[in-house]
Enzyme design. Structure first.
Site, PDB file in Angstrom:
ATOM      1  N   MET A   1      -9.390   7.273  -0.058  1.00 55.70           N
ATOM      2  CA  MET A   1     -10.037   7.814   1.322  1.00 55.70           C
ATOM      3  C   MET A   1     -10.605   9.165   0.955  1.00 55.70           C
ATOM      4  O   MET A   1      -9.830   9.987   0.372  1.00 55.70           O
ATOM      5  CB  MET A   1      -9.202   7.921   2.510  1.00 55.70           C
ATOM      6  CG  MET A   1      -8.484   6.579   2.643  1.00 55.70           C
ATOM      7  SD  MET A   1      -7.107   6.741   4.082  1.00 55.70           S
ATOM      8  CE  MET A   1      -6.611   5.059   4.328  1.00 55.70           C
TER       9      MET A   1
ATOM     10  N   MET B   1     -12.387   3.501   0.244  1.00 52.43           N
ATOM     11  CA  MET B   1     -12.795   4.005   1.619  1.00 52.43           C
ATOM     12  C   MET B   1     -13.543   5.176   1.458  1.00 52.43           C
ATOM     13  O   MET B   1     -12.942   6.408   1.840  1.00 52.43           O
ATOM     14  CB  MET B   1     -11.526   3.780   2.610  1.00 52.43           C
ATOM     15  CG  MET B   1     -11.342   2.660   2.867  1.00 52.43           C
ATOM     16  SD  MET B   1      -9.518   2.644   3.614  1.00 52.43           S
ATOM     17  CE  MET B   1      -8.527   2.648   2.322  1.00 52.43           C
TER      18      MET B   1
ATOM     19  N   HIS C   1      -8.829   0.350  -3.294  1.00 53.81           N
ATOM     20  CA  HIS C   1      -9.622   0.127  -1.909  1.00 53.81           C
ATOM     21  C   HIS C   1     -10.303   1.452  -1.709  1.00 53.81           C
ATOM     22  O   HIS C   1      -9.700   2.281  -1.377  1.00 53.81           O
ATOM     23  CB  HIS C   1      -8.602  -0.436  -0.879  1.00 53.81           C
ATOM     24  CG  HIS C   1      -9.282  -0.686   0.432  1.00 53.81           C
ATOM     25  ND1 HIS C   1      -8.495  -0.658   1.555  1.00 53.81           N
ATOM     26  CD2 HIS C   1     -10.615  -0.505   0.554  1.00 53.81           C
ATOM     27  CE1 HIS C   1      -9.288  -0.684   2.684  1.00 53.81           C
ATOM     28  NE2 HIS C   1     -10.681  -0.832   2.160  1.00 53.81           N
TER      29      HIS C   1
ATOM     30  N   ASP D   1      -5.434  -6.937   5.235  1.00 54.71           N
ATOM     31  CA  ASP D   1      -5.168  -5.397   4.915  1.00 54.71           C
ATOM     32  C   ASP D   1      -4.884  -4.694   6.600  1.00 54.71           C
ATOM     33  O   ASP D   1      -6.211  -4.268   6.899  1.00 54.71           O
ATOM     34  CB  ASP D   1      -5.990  -4.795   4.142  1.00 54.71           C
ATOM     35  CG  ASP D   1      -5.747  -3.322   3.797  1.00 54.71           C
ATOM     36  OD1 ASP D   1      -6.423  -2.670   3.064  1.00 54.71           O
ATOM     37  OD2 ASP D   1      -4.553  -2.920   4.070  1.00 54.71           O
TER      38      ASP D   1
ATOM     39  N   ASP E   1      -5.009   2.868  -1.525  1.00 57.57           N
ATOM     40  CA  ASP E   1      -6.129   3.189  -0.381  1.00 57.57           C
ATOM     41  C   ASP E   1      -6.565   4.506  -0.904  1.00 57.57           C
ATOM     42  O   ASP E   1      -5.811   5.616  -0.568  1.00 57.57           O
ATOM     43  CB  ASP E   1      -5.378   3.300   0.987  1.00 57.57           C
ATOM     44  CG  ASP E   1      -4.943   1.814   1.554  1.00 57.57           C
ATOM     45  OD1 ASP E   1      -3.860   1.597   1.787  1.00 57.57           O
ATOM     46  OD2 ASP E   1      -6.028   1.005   1.294  1.00 57.57           O
TER      47      ASP E   1
ATOM     48  N   HIS F   1      -1.372  -1.813  -4.049  1.00 59.83           N
ATOM     49  CA  HIS F   1      -2.706  -1.635  -3.190  1.00 59.83           C
ATOM     50  C   HIS F   1      -2.935  -0.165  -3.303  1.00 59.83           C
ATOM     51  O   HIS F   1      -2.196   0.518  -2.528  1.00 59.83           O
ATOM     52  CB  HIS F   1      -2.782  -2.307  -1.891  1.00 59.83           C
ATOM     53  CG  HIS F   1      -4.093  -2.014  -1.160  1.00 59.83           C
ATOM     54  ND1 HIS F   1      -4.908  -3.357  -1.202  1.00 59.83           N
ATOM     55  CD2 HIS F   1      -4.204  -1.263  -0.258  1.00 59.83           C
ATOM     56  CE1 HIS F   1      -5.904  -2.602  -0.230  1.00 59.83           C
ATOM     57  NE2 HIS F   1      -5.507  -1.533   0.319  1.00 59.83           N
TER      58      HIS F   1
ATOM     59  N   MET G   1     -10.245  -6.451   6.682  1.00 60.40           N
ATOM     60  CA  MET G   1      -9.358  -5.331   7.140  1.00 60.40           C
ATOM     61  C   MET G   1      -9.130  -5.933   8.692  1.00 60.40           C
ATOM     62  O   MET G   1      -9.858  -6.095   9.557  1.00 60.40           O
ATOM     63  CB  MET G   1     -10.290  -4.132   7.448  1.00 60.40           C
ATOM     64  CG  MET G   1     -10.628  -3.445   6.569  1.00 60.40           C
ATOM     65  SD  MET G   1      -9.307  -2.497   5.554  1.00 60.40           S
ATOM     66  CE  MET G   1      -8.374  -1.607   6.474  1.00 60.40           C
TER      67      MET G   1
ATOM     68  N   SER H   1       0.807  -1.154   0.177  1.00 66.06           N
ATOM     69  CA  SER H   1       0.004  -0.184  -0.025  1.00 66.06           C
ATOM     70  C   SER H   1       0.940   1.297  -0.156  1.00 66.06           C
ATOM     71  O   SER H   1       1.831   1.428   0.787  1.00 66.06           O
ATOM     72  CB  SER H   1      -0.861   0.099   1.128  1.00 66.06           C
ATOM     73  OG  SER H   1      -1.215   1.422   1.562  1.00 66.06           O
TER      74      SER H   1
HETATM   75  C1  DX5 Z   1      -6.066   1.493   6.162  1.00 61.84           C
HETATM   76  C2  DX5 Z   1      -5.755   0.681   4.670  1.00 61.84           C
HETATM   77  C3  DX5 Z   1      -4.331   0.092   4.760  1.00 61.84           C
HETATM   78  C4  DX5 Z   1      -3.183   0.481   5.535  1.00 61.84           C
HETATM   79  C5  DX5 Z   1      -2.165  -0.540   5.435  1.00 61.84           C
HETATM   80  O1  DX5 Z   1      -7.273   2.016   6.234  1.00 61.84           O
HETATM   81  O2  DX5 Z   1      -6.639   0.221   4.046  1.00 61.84           O
HETATM   82  O3  DX5 Z   1      -4.070  -0.530   3.575  1.00 61.84           O
HETATM   83  O4  DX5 Z   1      -2.928   1.687   4.605  1.00 61.84           O
HETATM   84  O5  DX5 Z   1      -0.911   0.078   6.093  1.00 61.84           O
HETATM   85  P1  DX5 Z   1      -0.272  -0.546   7.297  1.00 61.84           P
HETATM   86  O6  DX5 Z   1       0.427  -1.686   6.725  1.00 61.84           O
HETATM   87  O7  DX5 Z   1       0.835   0.500   7.677  1.00 61.84           O
HETATM   88  O8  DX5 Z   1      -1.364  -0.738   8.053  1.00 61.84           O
HETATM   89 ZN    ZN Z   2      -6.288  -0.741   2.168  1.00 62.34          ZN
END
Ligand code: DX5
Ligand code: ZN
Length: 225
Positions: free
Chosen positions: A36, A67, A65, A174, A34, A32, A136, A7
């Site tokens: 947001m 969110m 992903h 994740d 993320d 990956h 998660m 990620s």
């Molecule tokens: C959190 C994300 C994860 C996160 C993983 O909401 O979905 O992908 O960034 O990062 P680490 O490995 O630092 O937990």
């Molecule tokens: Zn993620």
């Protein structure tokens, strides 16, 4: 075989080009992303335009992903930006069956993300539309958190559920994954293991990537699934 899915959430955004090159030079095939929106999760990351730019410089498979609230409105943008998989949270859509159908209609892989408190039963009547289940192991929104141990039990439950299905469903985990968790997840037979801060906060990123790749490709430590 378990694969690494880094990620970039905690990467240095001024060095994303070299970060992706480093990943690909060390055999990483999956990225990956993320996404947001500061509403569904209390953090804001990046959008389809950044993904479109990364698409131009990478051969890796992109996994968005989402969110975000109302992910239905973003499926086209992330499909056109070059994502292979779009993963959504069931709590963010009114009609999960319709959203997954829309993702599949774009020719993409459809993923459903289960938060630590979300039961697998939410998938009971849409399994035929699911290609990835993203579990998660932290509460979504930030990298650098600690792995939630109850996730292990949920992995076993999902494996029981997908064993009866006529099609392949991949399990991704994740959040909060470091070497020790990656070893356990490999042994459990998890297909894609997301690692963010343990790679991008490392002093020597290349060595850390190589360590994960050695761990996940080492056939002397078979997985138990
Ligand atoms: C959190 C994300 C994860 C996160 C993983 O909401 O979905 O992908 O960034 O990062 P680490 O490995 O630092 O937990
Ligand atoms: Zn993620």
């Amino acid at each position: 075989m378990s694969k690494l899915s880094p990620s970039i959430l905690n990467a240095d955004f001024t060095e994303l080009g070299s970060a992706l090159s480093l990943l690909e030079e060390n055999g990483v095939e999956h990225l990956h992303l993320d996404i947001m929106d500061g509403h569904y999760v209390p953090n804001l990351s990046f959008g389809p335009e950044l993904v479109r730019s990364l698409r131009k410089i990478s051969r890796m498979e992109f996994d968005a992903h989402l969110m975000v609230e109302n992910p239905d409105d973003m499926i086209d943008a992330f499909a056109e930006a070059g994502c292979r998989t779009i993963t959504i949270h069931p709590e963010t859509v009114r009609h999960l069956h319709r959203t997954l159908s829309n993702i599949r209609a774009k020719g993409l892989l459809a993923g459903v993300c289960l938060n630590p408190s979300t039961p697998p039963s939410v998938l009971e009547y849409v399994w035929h539309l699911v290609d990835h289940v993203l579990l998660m192991s932290v509460n979504p929104g930030f990298g650098g958190q600690s792995y939630i141990e109850e996730t292990d039990r949920k992995i076993l439950r999902i494996q029981e559920m997908i064993q009866t299905l006529p099609h392949r469903v991949k399990i991704q985990v994740d959040g909060g994954v470091k070497m020790q968790e990656a070893q356990k997840l490999k042994a459990l037979g998890v297909d894609l293991i997301v690692v963010g801060s343990d790679i991008f906060a490392a002093e020597n990123k290349e060595e850390r990537i190589r360590a994960y790749q050695r761990l996940l490709t080492d056939s002397s430590q078979p997985n138990l699934s």
